[in-house]
Motif scaffolding. Structure first.
Motif, PDB file in Angstrom:
ATOM      1  N   ARG A  57       5.865  24.025 -22.676  1.00 46.47           N
ATOM      2  CA  ARG A  57       6.853  24.380 -23.680  1.00 46.47           C
ATOM      3  C   ARG A  57       8.027  23.404 -23.673  1.00 46.47           C
ATOM      4  O   ARG A  57       8.545  23.036 -22.627  1.00 46.47           O
ATOM      5  CB  ARG A  57       7.337  25.807 -23.405  1.00 46.47           C
ATOM      6  N   GLY A  58       8.409  22.970 -24.857  1.00 46.86           N
ATOM      7  CA  GLY A  58       9.525  22.042 -24.981  1.00 46.86           C
ATOM      8  C   GLY A  58       9.131  20.585 -24.917  1.00 46.86           C
ATOM      9  O   GLY A  58       9.976  19.704 -25.034  1.00 46.86           O
ATOM     10  N   THR A  59       7.831  20.316 -24.722  1.00 42.66           N
ATOM     11  CA  THR A  59       7.346  18.940 -24.703  1.00 42.66           C
ATOM     12  C   THR A  59       6.243  18.782 -25.740  1.00 42.66           C
ATOM     13  O   THR A  59       5.733  19.758 -26.282  1.00 42.66           O
ATOM     14  CB  THR A  59       6.785  18.547 -23.323  1.00 42.66           C
ATOM     15  N   SER A  60       5.873  17.544 -26.011  1.00 43.90           N
ATOM     16  CA  SER A  60       4.790  17.287 -26.964  1.00 43.90           C
ATOM     17  C   SER A  60       3.584  16.656 -26.272  1.00 43.90           C
ATOM     18  O   SER A  60       2.564  16.401 -26.912  1.00 43.90           O
ATOM     19  CB  SER A  60       5.276  16.355 -28.081  1.00 43.90           C
ATOM     20  N   LYS A  61       3.691  16.411 -24.970  1.00 42.21           N
ATOM     21  CA  LYS A  61       2.617  15.752 -24.248  1.00 42.21           C
ATOM     22  C   LYS A  61       1.485  16.723 -23.925  1.00 42.21           C
ATOM     23  O   LYS A  61       1.702  17.774 -23.317  1.00 42.21           O
ATOM     24  CB  LYS A  61       3.150  15.141 -22.952  1.00 42.21           C
ATOM     25  N   ALA A  62       0.279  16.370 -24.324  1.00 43.27           N
ATOM     26  CA  ALA A  62      -0.904  17.187 -24.051  1.00 43.27           C
ATOM     27  C   ALA A  62      -1.629  16.625 -22.833  1.00 43.27           C
ATOM     28  O   ALA A  62      -1.988  15.451 -22.806  1.00 43.27           O
ATOM     29  CB  ALA A  62      -1.839  17.189 -25.257  1.00 43.27           C
ATOM     30  N   ILE A  63      -1.835  17.456 -21.829  1.00 41.68           N
ATOM     31  CA  ILE A  63      -2.536  17.047 -20.614  1.00 41.68           C
ATOM     32  C   ILE A  63      -3.939  17.640 -20.643  1.00 41.68           C
ATOM     33  O   ILE A  63      -4.112  18.861 -20.706  1.00 41.68           O
ATOM     34  CB  ILE A  63      -1.779  17.517 -19.361  1.00 41.68           C
ATOM     35  N   VAL A  64      -4.943  16.785 -20.593  1.00 42.43           N
ATOM     36  CA  VAL A  64      -6.342  17.221 -20.670  1.00 42.43           C
ATOM     37  C   VAL A  64      -6.990  17.095 -19.300  1.00 42.43           C
ATOM     38  O   VAL A  64      -6.816  16.093 -18.599  1.00 42.43           O
ATOM     39  CB  VAL A  64      -7.126  16.375 -21.703  1.00 42.43           C
ATOM     40  N   SER A  65      -7.753  18.114 -18.921  1.00 41.71           N
ATOM     41  CA  SER A  65      -8.455  18.099 -17.635  1.00 41.71           C
ATOM     42  C   SER A  65      -9.824  18.744 -17.799  1.00 41.71           C
ATOM     43  O   SER A  65     -10.130  19.352 -18.828  1.00 41.71           O
ATOM     44  CB  SER A  65      -7.645  18.845 -16.563  1.00 41.71           C
ATOM     45  N   ALA A  66     -10.663  18.613 -16.758  1.00 39.56           N
ATOM     46  CA  ALA A  66     -12.003  19.193 -16.783  1.00 39.56           C
ATOM     47  C   ALA A  66     -11.938  20.648 -16.340  1.00 39.56           C
ATOM     48  O   ALA A  66     -11.062  21.061 -15.587  1.00 39.56           O
ATOM     49  CB  ALA A  66     -12.931  18.413 -15.866  1.00 39.56           C
ATOM     50  N   ILE A  67     -12.879  21.446 -16.851  1.00 36.38           N
ATOM     51  CA  ILE A  67     -12.964  22.853 -16.503  1.00 36.38           C
ATOM     52  C   ILE A  67     -14.424  23.282 -16.579  1.00 36.38           C
ATOM     53  O   ILE A  67     -15.208  22.708 -17.357  1.00 36.38           O
ATOM     54  CB  ILE A  67     -12.092  23.705 -17.460  1.00 36.38           C
TER      55      ILE A  67
END
Length: 316
Positions: free
Chosen positions: A224-234
């Protein structure tokens, strides 16, 4: 594509992509158009939101021929592009332009708010065969006149969407927009931000110039409050595990776990400030016997669980 207004172009792409002849080359051209200007994505979203209304009107306006691939040269003098014919634009442009210029119109009188209280779950069946399951403490808004659209206002839901490449399913959240063609994905909206996990198919986050595509086995987090999307494996098998009373975590803060427990149990669960930064990886199985569940959590999380009239608190 022939020159023209952004709305005209969005209408044209909307119709072209509905053609059975739409191939990878056409989709690549469409992606390039979307990435060229953020306004393109806004215009196309307006077209998608208006799709149901357009379909009803266009049915009475006659069939529009499937277009030929656009020529490299400009149209002949005086000739109108196929998608700017009077029969099409007289109906479509007024509807789509109104939506494009007035976002508040997207919140039509047909919007219906549905909630699942903490400790309960609900399943919603849509007319096209898609389903949405709501976790506890979740509120979602649906437009019964445009059922390929939902707004997740708070909480967590898993979307099981029927494939329709011509009509992507749009999920709006406070932290961004998701576009899906046909898949299974879980969305969590909280005070911490947005989390999206895909079990099958693929989902596009923030469709447009900064689009992030998630395929099965991928998870996205936006604080929240940022625009950076962090992608990880699941592990795809863990997506939506809350439906079977199974909560899976990978380096998750205890505050997130407490929030999930509150949602599943219907009982407030908090974390003492000195444990806010502690993290956990593993699986928690929900037991409706809260005393037994929290005894197990004490060992699993390395904490103490205290119960009071206000609920449970995890402390050192």
């Amino acid at each position: 594509m022939a020159s023209g207004s952004i709305v005209d172009e969005a209408i044209a792409w909307h119709v072209r992509l509905q053609s059975p002849a739409a191939d990878g080359t056409l989709w690549a051209e469409f992606t390039a158009w979307m990435e060229a200007d953020p306004a393109h994505a806004d215009a196309y979203d307006a077209v998608a939101f208006a799709d149901d209304r357009l379909s009803e009107e266009l049915a009475g306006a006659g069939t529009i021929a499937t277009p030929s691939p656009p020529a490299n040269n400009d149209n002949e003098p005086g000739a109108l592009p196929w998608y700017r014919g009077r029969a099409f634009l007289a109906i479509a442009a007024s509807l789509v332009l109104a939506l494009f210029l007035s976002p508040m119109l997207l919140k039509s009188p047909g919007m219906e708010s549905i909630a699942a209280q903490p400790g309960e779950t609900r399943e919603i069946a849509l007319a096209d065969g898609s389903k949405i399951a709501l976790n506890g403490g979740t509120t979602i808004a649906l437009d019964r006149k445009a059922e390929r659209f939902a707004r997740l206002e708070s909480g967590e839901a898993i979307f099981m969407i029927k494939h329709d490449s011509a009509r992507p399913f749009i999920v709006e959240t406070g932290d961004g927009t998701l576009r899906d063609v046909g898949t299974i994905f879980n969305v969590r909206q909280s005070a911490d931000g947005l989390e999206v996990a895909v079990s099958e198919g693929s989902v596009q986050y923030q469709p447009g110039s900064e689009a992030v595509t998630l395929t099965a086995g991928k998870q996205l987090r936006v604080k929240r409050g940022t625009s950076k999307a962090i992608v990880s494996a699941i592990d795809p098998a863990t997506v939506g595990g809350w439906q079977q009373g199974r909560l899976s975590y990978r380096d998750a803060p205890l505050t997130t776990i407490a929030m999930d427990l509150s949602r599943s149990l219907g009982t407030p669960v908090t974390v003492s400030p000195d444990l806010a930064s502690r993290r956990f990886s593993g699986v928690i199985r929900i037991d409706r016997d809260e005393a037994r569940l929290f005894r197990q959590l004490e060992s699993l999380l390395g904490v103490r669980a205290r119960h009071s009239a206000k609920g449970w608190q995890l402390t050192r």
